[in-house]
Scaffold this active site. Structure first.
Site, PDB file in Angstrom:
ATOM      1  N   LYS A 155       0.833  -1.216   0.000  1.00  0.00           N
ATOM      2  CA  LYS A 155       0.000   0.000   0.000  1.00  0.00           C
ATOM      3  C   LYS A 155       0.862   1.259   0.000  1.00  0.00           C
ATOM      4  CE  LYS A 155      -2.167  -1.050   3.819  1.00  0.00           C
ATOM      5  NZ  LYS A 155      -1.480  -2.323   4.090  1.00  0.00           N
ATOM      6  N   GLU A 181       1.384   5.572  11.435  1.00  0.00           N
ATOM      7  CA  GLU A 181       2.302   4.624  10.814  1.00  0.00           C
ATOM      8  C   GLU A 181       3.680   4.700  11.469  1.00  0.00           C
ATOM      9  OE1 GLU A 181       1.443   2.245   8.045  1.00  0.00           O
ATOM     10  OE2 GLU A 181      -0.235   2.739   9.345  1.00  0.00           O
ATOM     11  N   ARG A 182       4.595   3.861  11.000  1.00  0.00           N
ATOM     12  CA  ARG A 182       5.927   3.786  11.608  1.00  0.00           C
ATOM     13  C   ARG A 182       6.757   5.033  11.270  1.00  0.00           C
ATOM     14  NH1 ARG A 182       4.197  -0.664   9.284  1.00  0.00           N
ATOM     15  NH2 ARG A 182       4.049  -2.615  10.455  1.00  0.00           N
TER      16      ARG A 182
END
Length: 457
Positions: A155, A181-182
């Protein structure tokens, strides 16, 4: 100035007693040193409100004074935001100085939603340069496209490639919202955009997974506010990228749990649809320009019937489902063609030729799927002649719809490829007509257009 006293701290939520004037919902509060911020989200009693932390609550104590002016959370903006990274407050996080010209509330200008400001005219199709998307799930300006998939199916890579390809076409500016997210992924994206020389047309806002749920629930609103500002002030068509919209829902779920609200199905907040609408309904085309959105949607346990995923579906014009089965075969982008759909795949929108080719490709893949169990058990030789031809062409179409990406060129030594829609249709037509029936599958894998054969089949 409004003054209050913290009387309770639970998780990421504080309760504040105001002896005199009460703050309004969504107003911003801060401590004496102005290094801890809170947003009022609920009135508990005539003198007490609840507020979510927009920063770490470390060091915050009961009995501490908080202050506010009654203003909502704002984000600082000017045209110099292009090429920069910011947090939920619009403060730079790339170590460079920044002086905003204006500050806008992250909850937007309600006038934008008045009917006369919305552009209902037919918008043109946006060419992405990615064969599978342009052919089967075309995108129009002002639309929202969702990239659905579990962990590790590509993605974020696909979003990065779309940012790059849209920059090549000079459609407008891009705003990226990194929600939950990271930190590593945000850093990788920044460096990739810089390496590909498209950073100067992109603004990035981050509220990573280590941040408080209040930050993750608001950074998307900060980013869409920046997109609206660039659209309305400079008359630009905007591209709004979100990675990951599911984390936005999860942040709202966490806040609901902290507040002790009764959850709905599978633990999601009862206000799930409303929370999504606060962001999604601002993605539209106005008389000044359009905002086109591409959103990564994490699918928990690859379950597309998850309530959050279903709620997100309802806001999208195009749904692109990424398949783990395709990724395991090395088919990238790992698009599940039969489960992906677009409202724009209509003869009146894309034209007769495009519609005919896309419909025939889908028919071939549907028949191939029906035959897959027979092929797996008995082999291709047991099929009838007609079915064997369909299976062979489906496999060639599957390989042809793979594509080398610009953002992955440094990892696999394959030069990225931008494929115009006309070349995509030409290649698919040739395969459907049998021109490549005797061509090895490997020669169609990870190429751009059929011109990459150099004239030799």
């Amino acid at each position: 100035m409004i003054e209050g006293i913290i009387i309770s701290i639970k998780g990421g939520v504080i309760e504040v007693y105001f002896p005199q004037k009460m703050p309004s919902i969504h107003s911003l509060l801060y401590n004496k040193d102005k290094n801890r911020y809170f947003e009022v989200i609920e009135v508990k009693s005539p003198k007490v409100v609840r507020a979510i932390g927009l920063s770490s609550l470390e060091g915050v104590e009961r009995g501490e004074m908080v202050y506010g002016t009654g203003e909502e959370l704002t984000v600082g903006l000017n045209k110099d935001i292009l090429g920069r990274m910011f947090n939920v407050f619009g403060d730079p996080i790339d170590g460079k100085p920044f002086s905003p010209e204006t500050k806008l509330s992250i909850y937007g200008d309600k006038k934008t939603f008045r009917h006369e400001h919305v552009n209902n005219q037919q918008e043109k199709i946006l060419e992405t340069g990615i064969k599978a998307i342009d052919l089967l799930t075309p995108l129009r300006q002002g639309d929202s496209i969702g990239l659905f998939g579990g962990a590790g199916v590509g993605k974020t890579i696909l979003i990065s490639e779309l940012i790059h390809n849209f920059s090549l076409k000079d459609i407008g500016y891009s705003v990226f919202a990194g929600i939950g997210e990271r930190i590593r992924e945000g850093n990788d994206l920044y460096l990739a955009l810089k390496r590909l020389n498209v950073l100067d047309k992109t603004v990035l806002y981050f509220g990573e997974m280590d941040k408080a749920p209040g930050v993750r629930a608001r950074v998307g609103l900060s980013a869409i506010t920046a997109a609206e500002y660039l659209r309305d002030t400079y008359g630009k068509n905007m591209l709004f990228f979100v990675d990951n919209i599911f984390r936005y829902v999860m942040a709202g779920m966490e806040i609901g749990a902290i507040l002790g609200k009764v959850p709905s199905e599978l633990g999601y907040q009862a206000t799930l649809s409303l929370d999504l609408s606060d962001l999604e309904e601002r993605i539209l085309a106005t008389t000044k320009g359009s905002i086109t959105s591409v959103q990564a949607v994490y699918v928990p346990a690859d379950d597309l019937t998850d309530p959050a995923v279903v709620a997100i579906f309802s806001h999208l014009d195009t749904s692109l489902v990424l398949s783990r089965e395709q990724a395991e075969k090395g088919i990238y982008p790992a698009i599940d063609i039969l489960r992906s759909s677009s409202l724009n795949l209509d003869q009146d929108i894309v034209g007769e030729k495009h519609y005919a080719v896309a419909s025939e490709v889908k028919r071939i893949f549907q028949r191939y799927q029906d035959l897959s169990h027979i092929i797996a058990i008995l082999g291709m030789g047991e099929l009838s002649r007609d079915d064997r031809i369909i299976a062979q062409r489906a496999e060639r179409l599957q390989r042809f719809l793979t594509q080398p990406f610009f953002v992955t060129s440094s990892f696999n030594d394959k030069k990225g490829s931008y494929v115009p829609l006309a070349k995509t249709l030409e290649g698919c037509e040739k395969i459907l007509e049998g021109d490549f029936d005797n061509t090895e599958l490997s020669r169609l894998y990870m190429i751009g257009s059929t011109d990459d054969f150099g004239g030799s089949l």
